[in-house]
Design an enzyme around this catalytic site. Sequence first.
Site, PDB file in Angstrom:
ATOM      1  CG  ASP A   1      69.936  66.802 -67.774  1.00 13.02           C
ATOM      2  OD1 ASP A   1      70.227  67.574 -66.845  1.00 13.02           O
ATOM      3  OD2 ASP A   1      68.911  66.099 -67.767  1.00 13.02           O
TER       4      ASP A   1
ATOM      5  CG  ASP B   1      65.915  70.337 -82.860  1.00 11.76           C
ATOM      6  OD1 ASP B   1      65.526  70.154 -81.694  1.00 11.76           O
ATOM      7  OD2 ASP B   1      65.338  69.870 -83.849  1.00 11.76           O
TER       8      ASP B   1
ATOM      9  CG  ASP C   1      62.761  69.461 -77.621  1.00  9.46           C
ATOM     10  OD1 ASP C   1      62.609  69.669 -76.403  1.00  9.46           O
ATOM     11  OD2 ASP C   1      62.218  68.511 -78.225  1.00  9.46           O
TER      12      ASP C   1
ATOM     13  CG  ASP D   1      55.694  65.066 -75.059  1.00 13.03           C
ATOM     14  OD1 ASP D   1      55.357  63.899 -74.776  1.00 13.03           O
ATOM     15  OD2 ASP D   1      56.367  65.346 -76.079  1.00 13.03           O
TER      16      ASP D   1
END
Length: 518
Positions: free
Chosen positions: A121, A182, A180, A274
Site C-alpha cells: 500500500d 518487520d 507484518d 485482528d
Amino acid sequence: MEAFQGAGQIGLVLQQAKAPLIVPLLRFLVAVCLGMSVLLFVEKVYMGIVIMLVKVFRRRPEKRWKWEAIKDDVELGNSAYPMVLVQIPMYNEKEVYQLSIGAACGLSWPSDRIIVQVLDDSTDPLIKDLVEVEVQRWASKGINIKYEIRDNRHGYKAGALKEGMKHSYVKQCDYVAIFDADFQPEPDFLWRTIPFLLHNPDIALVQTRWKFVNADECLMTRMQEMSLDYHFTVEQEVGSATHAFFGFNGTAGVWRITALNEAGGWKDRTTVEDMDLAVRASLRGWKFVYISDIKVKNELPSTFKAYRYQQHRWSCGPANLFRKMIMEILRNKKVSPLKKFHVIYSFFFVRKIVAHIVTFVFYCVILPATVLVPEVQVPIWGAVYIPSTITLLNAVGTPRSLHLLIFWILFENVMSLHRTKATFIGLFEAGRVDEWVVTEKLGDALKTKSAVKAHRKPRVRIGERLHLLELIVGLYLFFCGCYDLAYGKNRFFIYLFLQSIAFFIAGVGYVGTFVPSS
C-alpha cells in the site's frame, strides 16, 4: 495587589466547597478506583495461578491438541501438503521490506504448495519500485510470489488483507499465514504450526510469540519488552491453556481460511481488525491455540513518537470494538455463557478498559489529590499492596529486567495518560477514533544515519520534542509532592517526585532513540 485578592477569593471559595463537595466527591472517586484496582488484582492473580499450574503440569499445546509431523506420501506427492498463502501487508517500509520478503521466501515448504503475497500500500513511488524489484528478484529464483497493489488505502491493513483474499489463486489455499513487514519467521515456521490446523478441524488460528531483535536498543524498548513479554508469557498462554479466548496479534499467526471466511472476513470498522476477526471467529465456536515455543523476530518501535501512535491504536481500537460488539456477544447463541462472560468481563472490560483507566486516574490524579485533601485517606492495601503485587506479577515475563522494575512502573504510568485518553476516544467514538498511523520501523536506519552524521550535531525541532499533556501532569504531580513534603503525613512525596520527573522527561521528548533528520 488585585491578583493577590483574586487568589485569596478563589482559595476562600475552594475552602467553603471543600467539606460539602470536594471531600465527598474525592471519597467516591477513591472508592471507585479501589474497586477497579481489586478487579485488576483478582484478574492478575487468577492468571498467575493458571500459568503456574500450566508450567508445573507442563500443559504444552502438543499434549492438549493432536500434533503429528506431516509425512511424505509417495502416491500423492506434494499434493498431500495443504496449500498455504503467506501475506505480507506493508506501507512505505523502506527499511525492512527486504527482511520480511526474504524470510517469507525462505520458509521451508513444498514450492508448489505455497504462495507468497506482498500487499504493498506504499504511497512513495520510489519505495514501491524497490519492493516490486525485490519481489521480481525472488520470483526469478523460482519462488511463487505475487506483488499486489491497490489504487487507494481504504481500510488500511484490513482493506489490504481483504483485497488480497479476493484474488483467484487464493481459492486453492487452505491456510493463510500473516506477517507484518518487520517480522522474520524461521524456515521451519510452517512445519511447526500447520499440523495443529491439519489434525484439529476445530482450530481456526495458531498464534506464535514475538521475539524482539532491538529490545536492548534503549531503555524504552526494554520497558516495552517487559510489557509485551507478560502479554505473551501469561495472557496469551492462559487464554490458550483454558480454552477460553485470546486475541490474534495481527501477525505471526496462521488462519484456517474457511474459519476466516465464516467469521465474515476482514473488517475495517476499528483500528484493531485482528482482534475484531478473532472475536467474531470465537463467537462462531472456533478454537485458537498459542504456541510460545515458536518465536518470530520483529522490531519494537524505538522512537517515542512511533510508540505513542502505536499505543493510541492499541488502546483506542479495543475500547471501540467493545462498544460495537458488546450486544453481538451478549446475543450470541453458539458459545457458552461462561465464554461470553470471559470475553466481555475479563478480556475487554478488565484488561482493555479498567487496566488503562485505573493506572492513570488513580495513581496519577486521585492519589496525588488526596495529598491536598487530607480528610480523604487511601488505605495502604490500595495505595501500596495491590499495585506492588500487580507489578511483581507483571515482571515474571522478563526476569532479566527485574532491576528495571522502578523505571517500568514510572514509564507505564506516563504511557497510561495516552492509553486512558485513547480508551475514552474509543468508547465515545471521538475525533481520533479511526486514526491509523503505521508504526515506524527503523531496521538499520538508525545505525546508518548515526554513523553518517556522527560528526554533525543533529538539529532538534523543539516543537516536535515538547509534549504539553505530559508537562501539565508533571507539574501537577510536582506540586502535590511539594505540598506533601511540607504539610503531609503520608510520605507520598517520594513517589510523586519520581513520577513527576518521569512525566517531565517524556514531556521534553527525552525518551527512546532520536533519529537524525535526513
